[in-house]
Scaffold this active site. Structure first.
Site, mmCIF file in Angstrom:
data_model
loop_
_atom_site.group_PDB
_atom_site.id
_atom_site.type_symbol
_atom_site.label_atom_id
_atom_site.label_comp_id
_atom_site.label_asym_id
_atom_site.label_seq_id
_atom_site.Cartn_x
_atom_site.Cartn_y
_atom_site.Cartn_z
ATOM 1 C CG LEU A 99 50.133 106.205 54.275
ATOM 2 C CD1 LEU A 99 49.755 107.220 55.372
ATOM 3 C CD2 LEU A 99 51.214 107.100 53.507
ATOM 4 C CE LYS B 126 49.147 102.739 64.230
ATOM 5 N NZ LYS B 126 49.784 102.648 65.163
ATOM 6 C CG ASP C 182 59.229 102.538 67.880
ATOM 7 O OD1 ASP C 182 60.715 102.099 67.916
ATOM 8 O OD2 ASP C 182 58.714 102.137 66.957
ATOM 9 C CB VAL D 153 48.976 103.058 57.547
ATOM 10 C CG1 VAL D 153 49.108 104.787 58.061
ATOM 11 C CG2 VAL D 153 49.060 102.013 59.051
ATOM 12 C CB SER E 1 51.560 97.447 56.137
ATOM 13 O OG SER E 1 50.514 97.740 55.599
ATOM 14 N N GLY E 2 52.607 98.938 58.861
ATOM 15 C CA GLY E 2 53.283 98.377 60.149
ATOM 16 C C GLY E 2 52.670 97.471 61.032
ATOM 17 C CB SER E 3 53.762 95.714 63.685
ATOM 18 O OG SER E 3 53.995 96.755 64.764
ATOM 19 C CD GLU E 4 51.862 98.123 66.274
ATOM 20 O OE1 GLU E 4 52.229 99.301 66.045
ATOM 21 O OE2 GLU E 4 52.664 97.255 66.578
ATOM 22 N N GLY E 5 48.356 97.252 62.045
ATOM 23 C CA GLY E 5 47.712 97.535 61.041
ATOM 24 C C GLY E 5 47.709 98.159 59.315
#
Length: 390
Positions: free
Chosen positions: A115, A138, A223, A123, A117-121
């Protein structure tokens, strides 16, 4: 059946400027006995800092503070669907998608689908071999991933994301999360139209219940947006992605820039003191978007250039009256000049009135988007309005 969790067509990638402003720092109020000192290491590639207020006062531009370093990963294929690619992007301090996938495999999961990816890792959709149920993983090596997991372990509410497991492989943390059908923004995109008041009310009531629970524990999400609301249907709704959360919130303070420009409350955009009322504002934006899709609260289809420009657009689109600005704030001193007097104060916003939204929805939107946070009701207060019929 492999359900969809489509992050690719979100505004955070294609339309609105997604940003976990300080999101990696947000959970530093939790578990101090276990995580003392970790907050000093929380940083974004484009915004390494320990005190958000210091950088805001120094005039650091929003293109640095409001950044999503995975934005360049998106590819749109011929069917209009997207997928993230480009492991050269440094979403998680050098943890590539391939490396994260290998770690997931080593931890006993079969990776089915990456999926966005976000700023924390990184996915993924995954499952245990031989099991039918899918989960979301995650995988990250930043302290924020560990801290988000520690926070989720404390929480237990039907409308807040639960944590199935928290696993570790060396410095890497893997959060095992429920796999929902989709997020709310994808749901609206797939149906290509707004929800009626009955369904929108069900969704937003669930969100408010989740927020009331978090706020009762002195946790501020920071958020709240359609992309962070996950659902199976309008009756099974969950508020997720607590990577920007802030704990031990009591009196209003400037806790740094965090979240997403287009759903940030005015007090955050103006870099004033704020508290959990910012989440109520975010929920109000979500309600507007569910009832007025594809229209946005400030109008226009282009992503916000920066926080201050979005705030100016917002003031003008809503027709905020000078009397509605909170006293003794930067919001008033710097931005009241953009207000207008063509609308009576404390009446329905011009932007909402022009759209002819359902009366109940318009009322709730106005209450949740009350410009002065002191006058803005809490999630609990809104839930007790006595007008809910869903």
């Amino acid at each position: 059946m492999l359900a969809m969790w489509r992050w690719v067509t979100k505004r955070s990638r294609l339309r609105r400027g997604h940003a976990h402003l300080g999101g990696n720092k947000g959970v530093r109020g939790i578990c101090s006995l276990y995580l003392a000192g970790l907050s000093r290491g929380l940083s974004r590639v484009h915004a390494q800092r320990s005190h958000a207020a210091t950088m805001a006062d120094a005039g650091i531009p929003d293109e640095i503070l409001y950044s999503d370093i995975s934005d360049d990963e998106i590819i749109i294929d011929g069917d209009g669907d997207g997928d993230s690619s480009g492991d050269e992007d440094d979403d998680d301090g050098g943890l590539t998608r391939q490396a994260a996938s290998r770690i997931a495999t080593d931890l006993g999961f079969e990776v089915l689908q990456p999926l966005q990816s976000g700023s924390e890792g990184r996915v993924f959709v995954a499952r245990r071999p031989g099991e039918a149920d899918t989960v979301v993983l995650k995988v990250g090596q930043k302290p924020s991933t560990l801290m988000e997991g520690m926070l989720l372990k404390r929480l237990a509410h039907d409308n807040v994301m639960s944590l199935k497991q928290m696993l570790a492989r060396g410095p890497v943390t893997c959060l095992v999360l429920p796999h929902f059908r989709c997020d709310l923004y994808s749901y609206l995109t797939m149906r290509d139209g707004p929800l009626d008041m009955r369904d929108a009310g069900r969704v937003i009531r669930s969100v408010l219940r989740g927020l009331a629970y978090l706020h009762g524990m002195r946790i501020m999400h920071r958020d709240v947006k359609a992309e962070n609301i996950f659902l199976e249907d309008v009756d099974t709704v969950c508020l997720g992605d607590l990577g920007a959360a802030r704990c031990n919130v009591a009196a209003p303070n400037f806790y740094g820039l965090a979240g997403t420009i287009e759903t940030n409350a005015p007090e955050v955009l103006a870099r004033d003191r704020y508290d959990t009322k910012v989440d109520v504002w975010g929920a109000g934006v979500v309600l507007f978007e569910t009832l007025a899709y594809p229209k946005t609260i400030a109008g226009g289809d282009e992503p916000a250039i920066n926080g201050e420009m979005h705030l100016i657009d917002l003031i003008r689109a809503l027709g905020v009256h000078p009397e509605e600005f909170p006293p003794d704030t930067r919001l008033r001193s710097e931005f009241v000049r953009y207000a207008g007097t063509h609308r009576q104060p404390y009446t329905q916003y011009a932007r909402v009135a022009r759209l002819g939204l359902p009366e109940t929805g318009a009322f709730l939107i106005y209450k949740m988007l009350t410009f002065d946070p002191v006058r803005r009701p809490s999630a609990d207060e809104i839930l007790n309005f006595g007008m809910w019929t869903v």
